[in-house]
Design a protein around this motif. Sequence first.
Motif, PDB file in Angstrom:
ATOM      1  N   ASP A 644      42.729  40.917  44.693  1.00  0.00           N
ATOM      2  CA  ASP A 644      42.664  39.497  45.066  1.00  0.00           C
ATOM      3  C   ASP A 644      41.808  38.679  44.099  1.00  0.00           C
ATOM      4  O   ASP A 644      42.292  37.728  43.484  1.00  0.00           O
ATOM      5  CB  ASP A 644      42.114  39.366  46.488  1.00  0.00           C
ATOM      6  CG  ASP A 644      43.083  39.944  47.512  1.00  0.00           C
ATOM      7  OD1 ASP A 644      44.221  39.478  47.555  1.00  0.00           O
ATOM      8  OD2 ASP A 644      42.689  40.876  48.237  1.00  0.00           O
ATOM      9  N   PHE A 645      40.543  39.027  43.956  1.00  0.00           N
ATOM     10  CA  PHE A 645      39.636  38.216  43.140  1.00  0.00           C
ATOM     11  C   PHE A 645      39.961  38.311  41.648  1.00  0.00           C
ATOM     12  O   PHE A 645      39.774  37.352  40.903  1.00  0.00           O
ATOM     13  CB  PHE A 645      38.188  38.640  43.397  1.00  0.00           C
ATOM     14  CG  PHE A 645      37.767  38.484  44.836  1.00  0.00           C
ATOM     15  CD1 PHE A 645      37.762  37.240  45.443  1.00  0.00           C
ATOM     16  CD2 PHE A 645      37.396  39.579  45.587  1.00  0.00           C
ATOM     17  CE1 PHE A 645      37.381  37.086  46.760  1.00  0.00           C
ATOM     18  CE2 PHE A 645      37.003  39.438  46.910  1.00  0.00           C
ATOM     19  CZ  PHE A 645      36.999  38.192  47.507  1.00  0.00           C
ATOM     20  N   ARG A 646      40.427  39.468  41.218  1.00  0.00           N
ATOM     21  CA  ARG A 646      40.785  39.660  39.804  1.00  0.00           C
ATOM     22  C   ARG A 646      42.274  39.954  39.681  1.00  0.00           C
ATOM     23  O   ARG A 646      42.687  40.796  38.893  1.00  0.00           O
ATOM     24  CB  ARG A 646      39.981  40.803  39.193  1.00  0.00           C
ATOM     25  CG  ARG A 646      38.515  40.492  38.963  1.00  0.00           C
ATOM     26  CD  ARG A 646      37.818  41.691  38.345  1.00  0.00           C
ATOM     27  NE  ARG A 646      38.544  42.156  37.170  1.00  0.00           N
ATOM     28  CZ  ARG A 646      38.420  43.385  36.665  1.00  0.00           C
ATOM     29  NH1 ARG A 646      37.633  44.264  37.241  1.00  0.00           N
ATOM     30  NH2 ARG A 646      39.084  43.742  35.598  1.00  0.00           N
ATOM     31  N   ALA A 647      43.083  39.240  40.443  1.00  0.00           N
ATOM     32  CA  ALA A 647      44.511  39.555  40.488  1.00  0.00           C
ATOM     33  C   ALA A 647      45.178  39.365  39.129  1.00  0.00           C
ATOM     34  O   ALA A 647      45.925  40.234  38.663  1.00  0.00           O
ATOM     35  CB  ALA A 647      45.192  38.677  41.539  1.00  0.00           C
ATOM     36  N   PHE A 648      44.888  38.233  38.470  1.00  0.00           N
ATOM     37  CA  PHE A 648      45.517  37.984  37.176  1.00  0.00           C
ATOM     38  C   PHE A 648      45.043  39.002  36.140  1.00  0.00           C
ATOM     39  O   PHE A 648      45.824  39.456  35.296  1.00  0.00           O
ATOM     40  CB  PHE A 648      45.207  36.560  36.709  1.00  0.00           C
ATOM     41  CG  PHE A 648      46.023  35.514  37.393  1.00  0.00           C
ATOM     42  CD1 PHE A 648      47.378  35.385  37.118  1.00  0.00           C
ATOM     43  CD2 PHE A 648      45.450  34.661  38.310  1.00  0.00           C
ATOM     44  CE1 PHE A 648      48.143  34.417  37.750  1.00  0.00           C
ATOM     45  CE2 PHE A 648      46.200  33.698  38.946  1.00  0.00           C
ATOM     46  CZ  PHE A 648      47.560  33.571  38.683  1.00  0.00           C
ATOM     47  N   ASP A 649      43.757  39.340  36.201  1.00  0.00           N
ATOM     48  CA  ASP A 649      43.227  40.327  35.265  1.00  0.00           C
ATOM     49  C   ASP A 649      43.915  41.668  35.452  1.00  0.00           C
ATOM     50  O   ASP A 649      44.333  42.326  34.495  1.00  0.00           O
ATOM     51  CB  ASP A 649      41.717  40.462  35.470  1.00  0.00           C
ATOM     52  CG  ASP A 649      41.070  41.317  34.392  1.00  0.00           C
ATOM     53  OD1 ASP A 649      41.681  41.432  33.310  1.00  0.00           O
ATOM     54  OD2 ASP A 649      39.982  41.846  34.622  1.00  0.00           O
ATOM     55  N   THR A 650      44.055  42.090  36.702  1.00  0.00           N
ATOM     56  CA  THR A 650      44.721  43.357  36.986  1.00  0.00           C
ATOM     57  C   THR A 650      46.189  43.303  36.565  1.00  0.00           C
ATOM     58  O   THR A 650      46.730  44.278  36.015  1.00  0.00           O
ATOM     59  CB  THR A 650      44.611  43.667  38.491  1.00  0.00           C
ATOM     60  OG1 THR A 650      43.235  43.659  38.869  1.00  0.00           O
ATOM     61  CG2 THR A 650      45.221  45.017  38.812  1.00  0.00           C
ATOM     62  N   MET A 651      46.829  42.182  36.814  1.00  0.00           N
ATOM     63  CA  MET A 651      48.232  42.053  36.428  1.00  0.00           C
ATOM     64  C   MET A 651      48.389  42.162  34.912  1.00  0.00           C
ATOM     65  O   MET A 651      49.292  42.856  34.412  1.00  0.00           O
ATOM     66  CB  MET A 651      48.786  40.719  36.910  1.00  0.00           C
ATOM     67  CG  MET A 651      50.260  40.510  36.591  1.00  0.00           C
ATOM     68  SD  MET A 651      50.854  38.888  37.090  1.00  0.00           S
ATOM     69  CE  MET A 651      49.996  37.875  35.907  1.00  0.00           C
TER      70      MET A 651
END
Length: 679
Positions: A644-651
């Motif tokens: 959730d908080f780092r969703a774009f980073d993880t993606m």
Amino acid sequence: MGAMLGIVLSDNLMVMYVFWEATSVSSFLLIAYWYQRKKSRYGAQKAMLITVFGGFAMLLGALMIGTAAGTFSIREIIGMRETLADHALFLPAMLLILLGAFTKSAQFPFHIWLPDAMEAPTPISAFLHSATMVKAGVYLVARFTPVFGGDMNWFWIIAIVGTLTLFWGAFMAIRQTDLKALLAYSTISQLGLIMSLLGIGSLALNPDFAAEADWFEAAILAAIFHLFNHSIFKGCLFMVVGILDHETGTRDIRKLGGLMSLMPVSFTLTVIGGLSMAGLPPFSGFLSKEMFFAGVLAANTHTEQWTLWLPIAAWVASIFTFAYCLILVFKTFTGTYHPDRLDKKPHEAPIGMLIPPIVLALIVVSAFFFPNLLSYNLFEPAIHSVLPGLRLPGETFYVKIKAWHGLNTELYMTIGIVVVGTLLYRTYKKWGDVYNLLPHKYTLGSLYDNGLAGAEKLSARITSTYMNGFLHSYLSYIFVFIILLVGGSFVLLDAFGYDLSTNAEIGLYEYILAGAIAVLAGFVISVTSRLTAIIAVGAVGYLVSLLFVIFRAPDLALTQLVVETITTALFLLAFYFLPKLKTEVTRIRVKISNLLISVGIGALFTLIGIAAQGSNQFKPVSEYFQNAYELSGAKNMVNAILVDFRAFDTMLESVVLFTAGIGVYTLIKLRKSRKGGQQ
């Protein structure tokens, strides 16, 4: 042209420096216009190295004077002249700014780049390396005269360097056989003349010479007037030399001669420009040359110091100036015509090529008969800029220029120049061997070449000592630099401050695991096999996962185990195909250095981490994530951060892994297709 206008119009020192270097880059590119020629590349490199070196010196001087004044505005700095004189940075800034000016305006001993710059096309030589760009250093001296002008160091340095350049350029011009080289050395000499006048005129700002200020103001007028004159007659001469090169196919004086009847207009233009440079009437160069003599005589008369050498050196240099002007005019256009030595059949240039030098020649003659058309419109405002504060608001400087001042010392000096200069010209074959007294290897040009070659050899030798082809060595340099820079900064700033009183107690199992990790890390350094080292590194990772278990972080422990297993397998697969370690890496000395560097890096970042933990100047970000369930509905804080908080980073990390996987798959398929004989 834009860069030169930027230099002149800039009020900010940093902006001026940007334009200053833009002229150097422009000059470099234009000198190397015919880049296929070795001499063009050599001349461009020499000009770039010398002028950019001076530019860096000027930058340092500008930073110093800006620091001392608290501003980079030139107008504001000029207004602080009296307070800046007592600052500790005043003298260093002066020397560095003068160094920049001397390199740009080809003053001795930095003049050696200008003759080689003549490899550029002749219009470029006329515009950049005679009329405009080389005057940037002269302008810089004039621009900073209101700041440094009252200081005797400023006077002595500029007067000595300018007079020496005046003499040396004129002396060396006589021996040149290339017309552009002759004009290049004459430009060096004339720039030295203007510099020396600016140095003498700066005494007008010295309170000790307030009673004689009018004499030194006249020297500034002479400098500005000759700056104008030189641009006009030298531009005319350069264009005529370009015409000669275009119409005869050569600039070699030894091949020329007898062209007066074939090229009468070019001959007339050369006479006007050459005799103006020699300082003869009825040409404008005579007026500024007489004013130059008046300036050096005034410096000797009114300073009450040992300055008799100034008028003597000026007179001797002017004799050589007169001699090379005679060479330029008579060796080229009179004497025997040698058509067999020329690449082309000479004839007068078309009118389109003649119009520009004709216009300049007309200005040379007109400025002699009507010099005061420009006096109060151009010269007098310029003197106000160079010598601010010497006149009340609305009061003007006396700038009326006259051709006749009676039978004075300056006129007698001119007569002596004509007599002795003509004698030197006529007897050159008898005394010309004086140029051979100094061996070529001791000339400034040779010293530059040898110094550059020595610097290249030294740099290659130094580079070969650390660029040995071993990745191990390069990593060692990086880590040692980090230890010295970061660790040294923390020590000097006393930043290793931490408080362990609030930390939890360390248990027995944690001591045991930490000791085991340290033993395995030391074992990694001591082994000679890559496979054994990889297994030991993997064991270190598994022990770290046990620490996560003790700290009650099962998710981290599981992640650590999975990642460590995968990376260990990949390392084993990749390193299996690598050759064995070389003996250089397995020596005891190398292993000890590895151990010291590893311990140093580990200790440094451990201390940095503890120090960072001990200085809680802001609320910890972890407090925000404590409400992970309320914010995202996740019962696991780590999962909430990743998803959730780092969703774009993880993606994006997933995209990177996916892209890398496609690349690996493509390489494997290509390898299989090549084995099968497919293209």
